[in-house]
Design an enzyme around this catalytic site. Sequence first.
Site, short mmCIF file in Angstrom:
data_model
loop_
_atom_site.label_atom_id
_atom_site.label_comp_id
_atom_site.label_asym_id
_atom_site.label_seq_id
_atom_site.Cartn_x
_atom_site.Cartn_y
_atom_site.Cartn_z
N GLN A 70 0.82 -1.20 0.00
CA GLN A 70 0.00 0.00 0.00
C GLN A 70 0.86 1.26 0.00
OE1 GLN A 70 -2.84 -2.14 3.22
NE2 GLN A 70 -3.30 0.01 2.97
N GLU B 36 -12.66 4.78 5.64
CA GLU B 36 -12.65 4.04 6.89
C GLU B 36 -13.79 4.41 7.83
OE1 GLU B 36 -8.79 5.50 7.92
OE2 GLU B 36 -9.60 6.64 9.58
#
Length: 784
Positions: free
Chosen positions: A221, A738
């Site tokens: 990532q 998120e």
Amino acid sequence: MATEVHMHGRIGESIKRKEDARFIRGKGNYLDDIELPGMLHMAILRSPHAHARVKSVDTAAASAMPGVIAVVTGELMAQHKLAWMPTLSYDTQAVLATDKVRFQGQEVAAVVAETLYQAEDARDAIVVDYDVLPAVTSPDQAKQSGAALIRDDKENQKDNHIYHWESGDKDTTQAAFAKADKVVRLHTFYPRCHPAPLETCGCIADVNGATGKATIYMTSQAPHAIRTVFALVTGLPEQNIRVISPDIGGGFGNKVPVYPGYVVATAASLLIGRPVKWVEDRNENLISTGYARDFHMTGDLAVDKDGKMLALRVHLDSDNGAFFADAQPTKFKAGLFHIVTGSYDIPTAHITADGYYTNKAPGGVAYRCSFRVTEASYMIERLVTNAAIELGIDQAEFRKQNFIRKDQFPYHSATGWVYDSGDYHRAMDVALDQLGYKEMRKDVEARRKKGEVTGIGIASFTEVVGAGHGADFDILGLRMFDSAELRVHPTGKAMLRMGTKSQGQGHETTFAQIVTEELGIPAADVAVEEGDTDTAPYGLGTYASRSTPVAGAATAMVARKLRDKARKIAAHLLEADEADLEWETGRFYVKGSPDKAKTIQEIAFAAYTNLPEGMEAGLEGVHYYDPPNMTYPFGTYAVVVDIDKGTGQVKVRRVVAVDDCGVRINPMIVEGQIHGGLTEGFGIAFMELITFDADGNCIGSNFMDYLLPTAWETPRFELGETVTPSPHHPLGAKGVGESPTVGSPAAYVNAVIDALTPYGVKNIDMPVTSDKVWAALRAAGVNE
Ligand code: CDP
């Protein structure tokens, strides 16, 4: 020339995801799809014990097996000074064990062979002689005076304590507690869970002996940060390391850390001179790579007789596993947990945290979370609901009474955060309206009279996403800025390269839309590339919902730089003064003469063919964006549950989720993010658990034991929105990915606790499984 403007895909349009054309046809290019000429395969031998001394590693039989090229041990790695590596939290972690194993699943040796099956067979022929030691499986055990010392490799480490960390003001908080009419306490455990992306972690290391160039394909990532860490660990010059993150099948924080497998595969390729592929299986992923949460928390909320929150005190013990490898900004030992005052105007707070080594896998990754914000949000939202119940005030009213008001922004929190913008009352009102809260409450009471067990849970979360500002936020010293490089080609088509890396979030679409908004080039004409460190500008990567707040802002800023140059070229083409030009998305025109115009495509062509004298050719630029502050998305989630008295089974009847992430770039993608996050929150609340027996054996190491929700279990989601732009983001956007995972677990659990309030139940730790609910009902005397 035509001056007609085509601009499909501006901000706010739910255009289809460009990347889906390849994904839904099975044409994605994931790590395991990559085959290189001469490629070898690597399998890792892992410890069956949680804590044991390694007496000997016998590789003779394994080395003699068919197809085996090399067996790599800790001893061999030590000869190359690679037996240990630094972690993201300034600790050290064993690459391959030399002295002891410290968690079940720890890497002990590796086999490199012509095929994966040959590597795995030979791995099973390695004989390790262990001397088993007592295992430490919780912070409570770790702090006992006679507890086994886990990190005896560290010279000054005399116990299992890693850090003590504090935030807020102890004295003013103590004084406020002394004046409180009531103190409500919640002791809760946010258990260890795992991001469990569909694609596990892996790499292909291809070190070319002739050029010295190391090309490493990796499920990362954060490819640039990994490149830098690799350069520092291996001593290879950074320009000779190329990290390529191909398509990634989900990350959720699991693919941020540096794992031993990456280092061993690279060392093996360097020594052997052939590419080496390592891909972990599901079991390896669940037992050895970055776990999440594992915070034992005690919170006290002080309130006065009118229900005004006066002060908050929280202590937490963090279970960090055998190596302190949390992926988090350097300054914050317990992540951003100190955002724990949440959406409430609490005048003073004091937070203390202690980290402990245990015989468990290291990690502490931000699983769809900004560095422990999830644990903080869970703590405050559970505590607030419990306080409302104890005070006999409606949970929604209690929240509204204590919310930070719209006129208080920018709001300075008791633990030092400056919230950028918010309207919590409105998000709450929209959610309550959508749920039909008043009627629902009446319905709950009516059902209870009939003997049904039913309840409503609310969570009004505030998040902090978009790390950093670089002066406050760094990982291993690297400031958390991000970047965008934009090149507009002569035909008006563009290439956007960024320092972030999508793992399925739709960056190829949304970041193209930002270029459309700023320059008027249709989204279809903007190719977005991420993940290749040889071509993309340096960035800190994608996690913690930072892509839109940071790299999205960088994209807008670089597009604006290009627009400034485009204005000069347009003035030259239109033979007008720059000051006389007006911009409307996609073209410049002469004020008062809208027909005298040049489109961005015409200007791009001129940038290579017909420039003002003395101007540098081309239409391209790069911007490194260091955000002035984090962004603070928020929302209210409301959940209704029904509980079966006989079995304890919880059925989620309604989920209303109102999110405010500022300006939405692509509303459809935002909704997709929210659906995904609510599903993960549901899994954490009711199903997912990585736990350990007394010997440190990991329970939850496969999908039979670690239960992920499928479409069958997942409830239906009803979404709503409010829009409160971020005042400091160039587009007013905040992160969103998120939020639902951060906000929803408390809403689900609050609904269960509300349902069980008539039975005197104040807490059930996640996952709230039927057996726990059943036991709570039995303890309350229910026998149906
Ligand atoms: O860093 P990550 O991509 O995981 O999270 P994010 O910045 O919250 O973005 C997730 C996806 O939602 C991206 O494709 C964003 O561009 C999109 N998004 C959006 O369209 N509007 C927002 N205000 C926030 C995110």
